[in-house]
Scaffold this motif. Structure first.
Motif, mmCIF file in Angstrom:
data_model
loop_
_atom_site.group_PDB
_atom_site.id
_atom_site.type_symbol
_atom_site.label_atom_id
_atom_site.label_comp_id
_atom_site.label_asym_id
_atom_site.label_seq_id
_atom_site.Cartn_x
_atom_site.Cartn_y
_atom_site.Cartn_z
ATOM 1 N N THR A 186 -56.382 23.121 -20.254
ATOM 2 C CA THR A 186 -57.168 21.970 -19.831
ATOM 3 C C THR A 186 -56.463 21.274 -18.674
ATOM 4 O O THR A 186 -56.404 20.066 -18.602
ATOM 5 C CB THR A 186 -57.371 20.966 -20.969
ATOM 6 N N GLY A 187 -55.884 22.062 -17.815
ATOM 7 C CA GLY A 187 -55.200 21.480 -16.665
ATOM 8 C C GLY A 187 -56.166 20.663 -15.838
ATOM 9 O O GLY A 187 -57.360 20.958 -15.799
ATOM 10 N N PRO A 188 -55.664 19.648 -15.185
ATOM 11 C CA PRO A 188 -56.538 18.754 -14.438
ATOM 12 C C PRO A 188 -57.297 19.470 -13.328
ATOM 13 O O PRO A 188 -58.398 19.083 -12.975
ATOM 14 C CB PRO A 188 -55.574 17.709 -13.863
ATOM 15 N N GLY A 189 -56.720 20.543 -12.814
ATOM 16 C CA GLY A 189 -57.353 21.258 -11.716
ATOM 17 C C GLY A 189 -58.689 21.860 -12.102
ATOM 18 O O GLY A 189 -59.697 21.668 -11.420
ATOM 19 N N GLN A 190 -58.697 22.559 -13.240
ATOM 20 C CA GLN A 190 -59.921 23.268 -13.576
ATOM 21 C C GLN A 190 -60.808 22.456 -14.516
ATOM 22 O O GLN A 190 -61.907 22.880 -14.835
ATOM 23 C CB GLN A 190 -59.599 24.612 -14.211
ATOM 24 N N ALA A 191 -60.309 21.306 -14.932
ATOM 25 C CA ALA A 191 -61.056 20.562 -15.930
ATOM 26 C C ALA A 191 -62.395 20.072 -15.403
ATOM 27 O O ALA A 191 -63.362 19.975 -16.153
ATOM 28 C CB ALA A 191 -60.234 19.391 -16.428
ATOM 29 N N ALA A 192 -62.441 19.788 -14.115
ATOM 30 C CA ALA A 192 -63.675 19.271 -13.548
ATOM 31 C C ALA A 192 -64.786 20.319 -13.680
ATOM 32 O O ALA A 192 -65.960 19.991 -13.763
ATOM 33 C CB ALA A 192 -63.472 18.903 -12.094
ATOM 34 N N ARG A 193 -64.402 21.590 -13.726
ATOM 35 C CA ARG A 193 -65.395 22.638 -13.861
ATOM 36 C C ARG A 193 -65.883 22.664 -15.303
ATOM 37 O O ARG A 193 -65.094 22.556 -16.230
ATOM 38 C CB ARG A 193 -64.752 23.983 -13.512
ATOM 39 N N GLY A 194 -67.158 22.797 -15.481
ATOM 40 C CA GLY A 194 -67.689 22.819 -16.829
ATOM 41 C C GLY A 194 -67.447 24.154 -17.497
ATOM 42 O O GLY A 194 -67.004 25.117 -16.866
ATOM 43 N N ALA A 195 -67.710 24.194 -18.786
ATOM 44 C CA ALA A 195 -67.508 25.430 -19.537
ATOM 45 C C ALA A 195 -68.869 25.993 -19.963
ATOM 46 O O ALA A 195 -69.854 25.265 -20.031
ATOM 47 C CB ALA A 195 -66.661 25.154 -20.766
ATOM 48 N N VAL A 196 -68.884 27.297 -20.248
ATOM 49 C CA VAL A 196 -70.088 27.925 -20.776
ATOM 50 C C VAL A 196 -70.141 27.656 -22.278
ATOM 51 O O VAL A 196 -69.154 27.856 -22.979
ATOM 52 C CB VAL A 196 -70.045 29.453 -20.554
ATOM 53 N N VAL A 197 -71.279 27.208 -22.761
ATOM 54 C CA VAL A 197 -71.437 27.012 -24.196
ATOM 55 C C VAL A 197 -72.433 28.033 -24.713
ATOM 56 O O VAL A 197 -73.542 28.152 -24.178
ATOM 57 C CB VAL A 197 -71.958 25.587 -24.520
ATOM 58 N N GLU A 198 -72.001 28.791 -25.713
ATOM 59 C CA GLU A 198 -72.912 29.764 -26.302
ATOM 60 C C GLU A 198 -73.185 29.410 -27.747
ATOM 61 O O GLU A 198 -72.268 29.159 -28.523
ATOM 62 C CB GLU A 198 -72.289 31.158 -26.228
ATOM 63 N N ILE A 199 -74.456 29.388 -28.086
ATOM 64 C CA ILE A 199 -74.860 29.087 -29.451
ATOM 65 C C ILE A 199 -75.596 30.312 -29.956
ATOM 66 O O ILE A 199 -76.565 30.762 -29.335
ATOM 67 C CB ILE A 199 -75.780 27.845 -29.469
ATOM 68 N N ARG A 200 -75.109 30.907 -31.036
ATOM 69 C CA ARG A 200 -75.673 32.169 -31.517
ATOM 70 C C ARG A 200 -76.113 32.081 -32.970
ATOM 71 O O ARG A 200 -75.268 31.875 -33.846
ATOM 72 C CB ARG A 200 -74.627 33.296 -31.383
ATOM 73 N N ASP A 201 -77.394 32.224 -33.203
ATOM 74 C CA ASP A 201 -77.942 32.368 -34.543
ATOM 75 C C ASP A 201 -77.431 31.292 -35.507
ATOM 76 O O ASP A 201 -77.012 31.587 -36.623
ATOM 77 C CB ASP A 201 -77.600 33.768 -35.083
ATOM 78 N N VAL A 202 -77.455 30.047 -35.058
ATOM 79 C CA VAL A 202 -76.870 28.966 -35.863
ATOM 80 C C VAL A 202 -77.858 28.464 -36.920
ATOM 81 O O VAL A 202 -79.003 28.129 -36.611
ATOM 82 C CB VAL A 202 -76.403 27.812 -34.947
ATOM 83 N N HIS A 203 -77.398 28.468 -38.157
ATOM 84 C CA HIS A 203 -78.175 27.964 -39.291
ATOM 85 C C HIS A 203 -77.409 26.836 -39.964
ATOM 86 O O HIS A 203 -76.190 26.884 -40.044
ATOM 87 C CB HIS A 203 -78.391 29.061 -40.346
ATOM 88 N N LYS A 204 -78.161 25.865 -40.460
ATOM 89 C CA LYS A 204 -77.521 24.793 -41.211
ATOM 90 C C LYS A 204 -78.523 24.196 -42.193
ATOM 91 O O LYS A 204 -79.674 23.933 -41.834
ATOM 92 C CB LYS A 204 -77.046 23.695 -40.245
ATOM 93 N N ALA A 205 -78.081 24.020 -43.423
ATOM 94 C CA ALA A 205 -78.953 23.399 -44.428
ATOM 95 C C ALA A 205 -78.185 22.289 -45.126
ATOM 96 O O ALA A 205 -76.980 22.398 -45.341
ATOM 97 C CB ALA A 205 -79.405 24.438 -45.446
ATOM 98 N N TYR A 206 -78.885 21.215 -45.442
ATOM 99 C CA TYR A 206 -78.330 20.207 -46.340
ATOM 100 C C TYR A 206 -79.019 20.399 -47.672
ATOM 101 O O TYR A 206 -80.192 20.032 -47.815
ATOM 102 C CB TYR A 206 -78.612 18.798 -45.826
ATOM 103 N N GLY A 207 -78.333 20.985 -48.622
ATOM 104 C CA GLY A 207 -78.997 21.307 -49.890
ATOM 105 C C GLY A 207 -80.138 22.274 -49.627
ATOM 106 O O GLY A 207 -79.942 23.340 -49.040
ATOM 107 N N LYS A 208 -81.344 21.893 -50.019
ATOM 108 C CA LYS A 208 -82.500 22.789 -49.820
ATOM 109 C C LYS A 208 -83.183 22.562 -48.483
ATOM 110 O O LYS A 208 -84.129 23.260 -48.137
ATOM 111 C CB LYS A 208 -83.517 22.555 -50.954
ATOM 112 N N ASN A 209 -82.701 21.553 -47.771
ATOM 113 C CA ASN A 209 -83.354 21.181 -46.526
ATOM 114 C C ASN A 209 -82.755 21.952 -45.352
ATOM 115 O O ASN A 209 -81.638 21.700 -44.938
ATOM 116 C CB ASN A 209 -83.183 19.667 -46.345
ATOM 117 N N ASP A 210 -83.516 22.931 -44.825
ATOM 118 C CA ASP A 210 -83.034 23.711 -43.679
ATOM 119 C C ASP A 210 -83.193 22.883 -42.419
ATOM 120 O O ASP A 210 -84.305 22.577 -42.002
ATOM 121 C CB ASP A 210 -83.839 24.999 -43.531
ATOM 122 N N VAL A 211 -82.055 22.515 -41.819
ATOM 123 C CA VAL A 211 -82.121 21.671 -40.637
ATOM 124 C C VAL A 211 -82.141 22.504 -39.369
ATOM 125 O O VAL A 211 -82.886 22.238 -38.429
ATOM 126 C CB VAL A 211 -80.921 20.700 -40.608
#
Lengths: 307, 263
Positions: free
Chosen positions: B3-28
């Motif tokens: 996280t050096g200051p030089g490259q920090a200004a550049r954004g990062a790639v975010v990948e979200i893959r097949d994400v599931h989440k449930a609270y109890g029976k409630n699939d969010v």
């Protein structure tokens, strides 16, 4: 006050109202607001109540001064007496040590209670239950009789061989028993006070600290604890004052603290009331000092909380 | 993961893959796949209960997912992969990962007992271990950038909602994050204060940081985002450039939602 006169003079749709009606002030408000004077509501009953209380108070003070039963001469003679001063010191030591050990234990118990581990949780709950259930006086007598239950105490492997053995009687003196009892008792109450303080901090604060990636210890010390302190301090001060007076219970172990010492003196001289007053006034002075400290500390932890 | 200051200004790639989440029976969340390129600005829209906030919170592991994974510049967030298994990281390691990901809360969550500058300097000091002088210089610069240079010694209670949220944005930026997540940053504000906060976020969009904004401000999404994602019932219903999703939505649900919020 020319406002009402002015109002009478003004032509108004309400002018033909009965003479004792208050209506004329209404058009005045509508047409000449800058002339109106605000008169605060009167509270005659406040004065009556205040006077009545002052009379009662004066009567009490008069009694203190004139009733020879208070024996102020004797009181003054013993107030700074050497044996009383020594006893006062022991009371202070017991209070201080009991508070430090008690709150240290309380923080640990609160942390256990808030932990995810169900065993630790249950143990902490059990401790608080037991030590809040047993009256301090009873608990102290148990500690004083520890030597009867366990003649020796051993350090070693649980259920296995021991390395070192102590004579219980030598290990737990009566002062030690008193301090132990006060601290354990205090820890149970302190645990609940600390736990309440931690719960009073908004969950968003923990989340914000975690989202910033602050190290765990720093989250606790810098973010959560200072905010918890605002809820902890008033109850903690209350508990500390309570502890100060609870030290008088250890007189049953024949420890020369303030209350024990005044009993010794009036047992010898028969001057019960003035000596009880010596103890009472000292307790009152110490409580006043603690309240003062409380006020200062609360102010410090109130940063950012008031406008 | 430097996280050096030089490259920090550049954004990062975010990948979200097949994400599931449930609270109890409630699939969010019911299978979210999304790739956010470095430096992109993504607006997430959707009715309440659609899983927007949960998705956002999953990106920095404030919320654990039940299935799937999220990575930032190729680093899994919250897990370590060994063969086909994902082992959850220790809290310590997760806290370190979060330094790369700034989070701005709907209700600001400023630290009330610390002044504005202390709020902003806290993470550089204790999460990055910067010297005090440097952390405060950074904090001062950031407060200036959000237009609050004269408020550095004010406690949060003395600031308006809009000012508090701007301090919170400065706080999130203080560690030079590669990704900044905004969870409905203007929803708790009085209407006349929304503009000042959106202005600050808009100015960040040009700085090259990857940004994800959960919002109900359609106009803002249209103007600032390069991708709009419409979430409904824990699924991505549609996503694409704002011109497509907002002006020519393909789904009836999207049309109905937009009709309601644009009134």
């Amino acid at each position: 006050m020319s406002a009402p006169e002015q109002a009478w003079a003004l032509p108004s749709p309400l002018a033909e109202a009965p003479p004792f009606d208050t209506a004329p002030s209404l058009p005045a408000a509508a047409e000449a607001p800058e002339r109106l004077v605000v008169v605060p509501a009167r509270h005659p009953w406040r004065w009556v109540a205040g006077a009545a209380v002052l009379v009662l108070l004066a009567q009490f003070v008069h009694g203190l001064a004139t009733n020879p039963g208070w024996e102020w001469q004797t009181f003054a003679g013993y107030f700074f007496e050497k044996s009383i001063m020594d006893a006062l010191l022991i009371t202070l030591e017991l209070t201080f040590a009991g508070a430090v050990l008690g709150f240290a234990g309380g923080v640990v118990l609160a942390a256990l209670r808030l932990a995810h581990n169900p065993v630790l949780k249950a143990v902490s709950w059990g401790y608080v239950w037991v030590f809040r259930s047993v009256p301090l006086l009873v608990q102290l007598l148990f500690w004083a009789n520890l030597g009867y239950l366990y003649r020796t105490l051993q350090v070693g492997v649980p259920f296995g061989p021991g390395f070192h053995e102590f004579q219980t009687l030598h290990l737990v003196s009566s002062l030690g028993a008193a301090l132990l009892g006060l601290s354990l008792h205090e820890a149970a109450y302190a645990a609940e006070i600390v736990r309440a303080g931690m719960l009073s901090v908004d969950a968003g604060q923990r989340e914000a600290a975690a989202a910033l990636g602050l190290p765990r210890g720093r989250q606790f010390r810098r973010i959560l604890l200072p905010q918890a302190m605002r809820a902890i301090l008033p109850s903690a001060a209350n508990e500390l004052i309570n502890l100060l007076k609870s030290t008088s219970v250890v007189y049953v172990l024949a420890i020369g603290e303030l209350f024990y010492q005044v009993q010794v003196v009036y047992g010898r001289t028969g001057r019960v009331v003035p000596l009880l007053m010596v103890a009472t006034v000292w307790y009152a002075i110490l409580t006043a000092l603690l309240s003062l400290v409380q006020h200062r500390v609360e102010k410090r932890f109130g940063r950012g909380a008031t406008r | 993961m430097s996280t050096g200051p030089g490259q920090a200004a550049r954004g990062a790639v975010v990948e979200i893959r097949d994400v599931h989440k449930a609270y109890g029976k409630n699939d969010v969340l019911r299978g979210i796949d999304l790739t956010l390129p470095a430096g992109s600005v993504t607006a997430i829209l959707g009715p309440s209960g659609s899983g927007k906030s949960t998705l956002l919170r999953a990106i920095n592991h404030l919320e654990k997912v039940d299935r799937g994974f999220i990575s930032v510049d190729g680093d899994l967030i919250g897990y370590r992969r060994v063969g086909d298994r994902l082992h959850e990281l220790s809290e310590r390691q997760i806290l370190k990962q979060r330094v790369r990901i700034g989070f701005v809360f709907q209700n600001f969550h400023l630290f009330p007992h610390l002044t504005a500058i202390e709020n902003v300097a806290e993470a550089p000091l204790s999460a990055l271990g910067r010297p005090k002088a440097e952390a405060y210089a950074t904090a001062r610069r950031l407060l200036d950038r959000v237009g609050l240079a004269d408020k550095e010694d004010a406690y949060p209670r003395h600031l308006s909602g809009g000012q508090q949220q701007r301090v919170a944005i400065a706080r999130a930026l203080a560690v030079d994050p590669a990704v900044v997540l905004f969870d409905e940053p203007t929803s708790a504000l009085d209407p006349e204060l929304v503009g000042e906060v959106l202005d600050v976020i808009r100015s960040l969009a040009d700085a090259g940081t990857t940004m994800v904004v959960v919002t109900h401000e359609i106009g803002f999404a249209r103007e600032v985002a390069d991708t709009v994602v419409f979430l409904d019932g824990g699924r991505i219903l549609e996503h694409g450039p704002p011109g497509e999703v907002l002006d020519a939505p393909r789904h009836e649900r999207t049309r109905a939602f937009l009709a309601k919020v644009l009134v």
